[in-house]
Scaffold this motif. Structure first.
Motif, PDB file in Angstrom:
ATOM      1  N   ARG A 108       9.427  -7.805   5.266  1.00 45.79           N
ATOM      2  CA  ARG A 108       8.177  -8.548   5.472  1.00 45.79           C
ATOM      3  C   ARG A 108       7.801  -9.374   4.242  1.00 45.79           C
ATOM      4  NH1 ARG A 108       4.541  -7.546   9.483  1.00 45.79           N
ATOM      5  NH2 ARG A 108       3.785  -9.527   8.666  1.00 45.79           N
ATOM      6  N   GLN A 109       8.548  -9.202   3.161  1.00 46.87           N
ATOM      7  CA  GLN A 109       8.296  -9.913   1.907  1.00 46.87           C
ATOM      8  C   GLN A 109       6.849  -9.708   1.450  1.00 46.87           C
ATOM      9  OE1 GLN A 109       9.519 -13.955   2.950  1.00 46.87           O
ATOM     10  NE2 GLN A 109      11.567 -13.559   2.171  1.00 46.87           N
ATOM     11  N   ALA A 110       6.417  -8.474   1.602  1.00 44.26           N
ATOM     12  CA  ALA A 110       5.059  -8.126   1.174  1.00 44.26           C
ATOM     13  C   ALA A 110       4.976  -8.160  -0.351  1.00 44.26           C
ATOM     14  CB  ALA A 110       4.688  -6.738   1.693  1.00 44.26           C
ATOM     15  N   LYS A 111       3.833  -8.557  -0.854  1.00 52.58           N
ATOM     16  CA  LYS A 111       3.647  -8.673  -2.298  1.00 52.58           C
ATOM     17  C   LYS A 111       3.628  -7.302  -2.957  1.00 52.58           C
ATOM     18  CE  LYS A 111       0.563 -10.677  -5.781  1.00 52.58           C
ATOM     19  NZ  LYS A 111      -0.707 -11.420  -6.009  1.00 52.58           N
ATOM     20  N   LEU A 112       4.350  -7.190  -4.061  1.00 54.54           N
ATOM     21  CA  LEU A 112       4.374  -5.947  -4.824  1.00 54.54           C
ATOM     22  C   LEU A 112       3.486  -6.098  -6.052  1.00 54.54           C
ATOM     23  CD1 LEU A 112       8.187  -5.049  -4.789  1.00 54.54           C
ATOM     24  CD2 LEU A 112       6.393  -4.164  -3.301  1.00 54.54           C
ATOM     25  N   ASN A 113       2.629  -5.123  -6.263  1.00 54.72           N
ATOM     26  CA  ASN A 113       1.764  -5.111  -7.441  1.00 54.72           C
ATOM     27  C   ASN A 113       2.043  -3.865  -8.266  1.00 54.72           C
ATOM     28  OD1 ASN A 113       0.253  -7.508  -6.773  1.00 54.72           O
ATOM     29  ND2 ASN A 113      -0.743  -6.303  -5.172  1.00 54.72           N
ATOM     30  N   GLU A 114       1.592  -3.889  -9.482  1.00 55.25           N
ATOM     31  CA  GLU A 114       1.731  -2.723 -10.349  1.00 55.25           C
ATOM     32  C   GLU A 114       0.468  -1.893 -10.173  1.00 55.25           C
ATOM     33  OE1 GLU A 114       4.198  -0.529 -12.212  1.00 55.25           O
ATOM     34  OE2 GLU A 114       4.731  -2.658 -12.232  1.00 55.25           O
ATOM     35  N   PRO A 115       0.513  -0.851  -9.338  1.00 49.84           N
ATOM     36  CA  PRO A 115      -0.714  -0.076  -9.079  1.00 49.84           C
ATOM     37  C   PRO A 115      -1.192   0.677 -10.312  1.00 49.84           C
ATOM     38  CG  PRO A 115       1.200   1.036  -8.147  1.00 49.84           C
ATOM     39  CD  PRO A 115       1.687  -0.295  -8.642  1.00 49.84           C
ATOM     40  N   ALA A 116      -2.499   0.744 -10.454  1.00 55.01           N
ATOM     41  CA  ALA A 116      -3.073   1.477 -11.584  1.00 55.01           C
ATOM     42  C   ALA A 116      -2.772   2.960 -11.452  1.00 55.01           C
ATOM     43  CB  ALA A 116      -4.578   1.236 -11.645  1.00 55.01           C
ATOM     44  N   GLU A 117      -2.760   3.441 -10.216  1.00 51.45           N
ATOM     45  CA  GLU A 117      -2.448   4.835  -9.955  1.00 51.45           C
ATOM     46  C   GLU A 117      -1.936   4.969  -8.528  1.00 51.45           C
ATOM     47  OE1 GLU A 117      -5.981   7.086 -10.399  1.00 51.45           O
ATOM     48  OE2 GLU A 117      -7.057   6.056  -8.803  1.00 51.45           O
ATOM     49  N   SER A 118      -1.338   6.092  -8.238  1.00 55.11           N
ATOM     50  CA  SER A 118      -0.800   6.329  -6.903  1.00 55.11           C
ATOM     51  C   SER A 118      -1.910   6.760  -5.949  1.00 55.11           C
ATOM     52  CB  SER A 118       0.272   7.421  -6.958  1.00 55.11           C
ATOM     53  OG  SER A 118       0.689   7.781  -5.655  1.00 55.11           O
ATOM     54  N   SER A 119      -1.800   6.327  -4.714  1.00 57.70           N
ATOM     55  CA  SER A 119      -2.775   6.722  -3.696  1.00 57.70           C
ATOM     56  C   SER A 119      -2.459   8.095  -3.118  1.00 57.70           C
ATOM     57  CB  SER A 119      -2.790   5.695  -2.555  1.00 57.70           C
ATOM     58  OG  SER A 119      -3.163   4.422  -3.014  1.00 57.70           O
ATOM     59  N   PHE A 120      -1.274   8.609  -3.432  1.00 63.29           N
ATOM     60  CA  PHE A 120      -0.835   9.884  -2.867  1.00 63.29           C
ATOM     61  C   PHE A 120      -0.509  10.875  -3.977  1.00 63.29           C
ATOM     62  CE2 PHE A 120       0.367   6.456   0.033  1.00 63.29           C
ATOM     63  CZ  PHE A 120      -0.325   6.844   1.172  1.00 63.29           C
ATOM     64  N   GLN A 121      -0.957  12.099  -3.811  1.00 60.44           N
ATOM     65  CA  GLN A 121      -0.814  13.092  -4.861  1.00 60.44           C
ATOM     66  C   GLN A 121       0.637  13.480  -5.140  1.00 60.44           C
ATOM     67  OE1 GLN A 121      -3.324  16.043  -2.959  1.00 60.44           O
ATOM     68  NE2 GLN A 121      -1.555  17.236  -2.298  1.00 60.44           N
ATOM     69  N   ASP A 122       1.552  13.228  -4.202  1.00 60.19           N
ATOM     70  CA  ASP A 122       2.941  13.611  -4.429  1.00 60.19           C
ATOM     71  C   ASP A 122       3.842  12.409  -4.737  1.00 60.19           C
ATOM     72  OD1 ASP A 122       2.722  12.550  -1.889  1.00 60.19           O
ATOM     73  OD2 ASP A 122       4.190  13.909  -0.999  1.00 60.19           O
TER      74      ASP A 122
END
Length: 324
Positions: A55-69
């Protein structure tokens, strides 16, 4: 394009090579040679990467993960966060994503429907013996009606094996079938089945679940071999795969699509806005009420962004954090 020895004479050779040519898949290096590992199970993280890349979705550098694992160091963090931002996945109710678990055929069907906004294609009914009552039955029926999957035929009956772990070849094949349809512009001549008009009324409760996939960090992911092999971690897929599956999915709006008119029926509401549960509540007289239909015009965004609040009998309000 690199030569993959493990694809020689494999039923998925054409489908996989299509993705390689598109730069969506590049395989792995094994014993110094490029490989696809078509019969190896594919993980949830790997399949998410496949979809995000396609889908060529944009990749960003997340500040933190949305998932604990999903640790900040996990190779697929950016892909998982991109998919979550698009509304394709929300992980599990306990806050986990299980990135390195094997992904099931049912889960791939769900991700295909959500990432490409597919809808049921009228006139292409497919009945599987093993999906009735399954939490993903609605999604499996949609991908089947779009001829992305056909399942296996045993003694004249069709089976999808929704809980089996999908192989890398199966996951890639499912995606290729749809991409080829989009590329060639060959559309299914049948009309999409319209969702019923919105009408809130009491409804019984049901529930759905999701499950995991397998781990890996290469640029490839698996694809469903329906009409080809059934999903099975066993390196020996169905011996009679159909080499020419016919894809053609049908969407419900997503963030990459603009200004769409959508209508959702009970099953759509349960599996999108309700995340597997019916959207229901009680009024001031303690009567049970439920949202069984929803219509939106000039809608852009993801269905997962819609918030529904039942406020009184036969009334509902819907909102989303962007202009609709």
């Amino acid at each position: 394009m690199p030569a993959f020895d493990d694809l020689k004479n494999h039923w998925s050779k054409n489908e996989v090579e299509y993705l390689v040519q598109k730069g969506i898949v590049d395989g792995v290096i094994q014993n110094g040679q490029p490989a696809i590992l078509p019969e190896q199970s594919i993980t949830r993280a790997e399949y998410i990467k496949l979809l995000v890349s396609a889908r060529q979705a944009k990749l960003n550098e997340p500040a933190e993960s949305s998932f604990q694992d999903v640790a900040s160091s996990h190779w697929a963090l950016q892909y998982i966060e991109a998919a979550k931002a698009k509304g394709w996945t929300d992980g599990y109710e306990d806050g986990t994503f299980k990135p390195d678990s094997k992904i099931s055929r049912a889960e791939i069907a769900v991700l295909m429907v959500r990432s490409y906004n597919l809808r049921m294609q009228e006139g292409n009914p497919v009945v599987f013996e093993d999906t009735a009552g399954h939490w993903a039955n609605h999604y499996v029926n949609i991908v089947a009606s779009n001829k992305i999957v056909e399942g296996d035929t045993v003694n004249g009956k069709r089976f999808y094996y929704p809980e089996k772990a999908a192989t890398r070849a199966e996951g890639m094949a499912m995606l290729t079938r749809y991409l080829k349809t989009m590329e060639t512009g060959v559309k299914n001549p049948k009309k999409e089945t319209p969702a019923p008009a919105p009408l809130p009324s009491p409804a019984p409760g049901t529930s759905g679940t999701t499950s995991g996939g397998s781990s890996g960090s290469d640029s490839s992911s698996g694809s469903d071999s329906d009409s080809t092999p059934s999903p099975n971690p066993n390196p020996n897929p169905n011996p009679n795969p159909n080499p020419n599956p016919n894809p053609g999915p049908n969407p419900g709006p997503g963030p990459d699509d603009k200004q769409k008119i959508i209508s959702l029926g009970p099953e759509d509401i349960k599996h999108t806005i309700g995340k597997g549960q019916p959207v229901e509540g009680t009024d001031e007289l303690n009567n049970k009420i439920a949202l069984v239909g929803l219509g939106l015009t000039s809608f852009s965004g993801s269905l997962s962004d819609i918030l529904v609040d039942l406020v009184k009998p036969n009334k509902y309000s819907a909102s989303c954090p962007f202009p609709a």
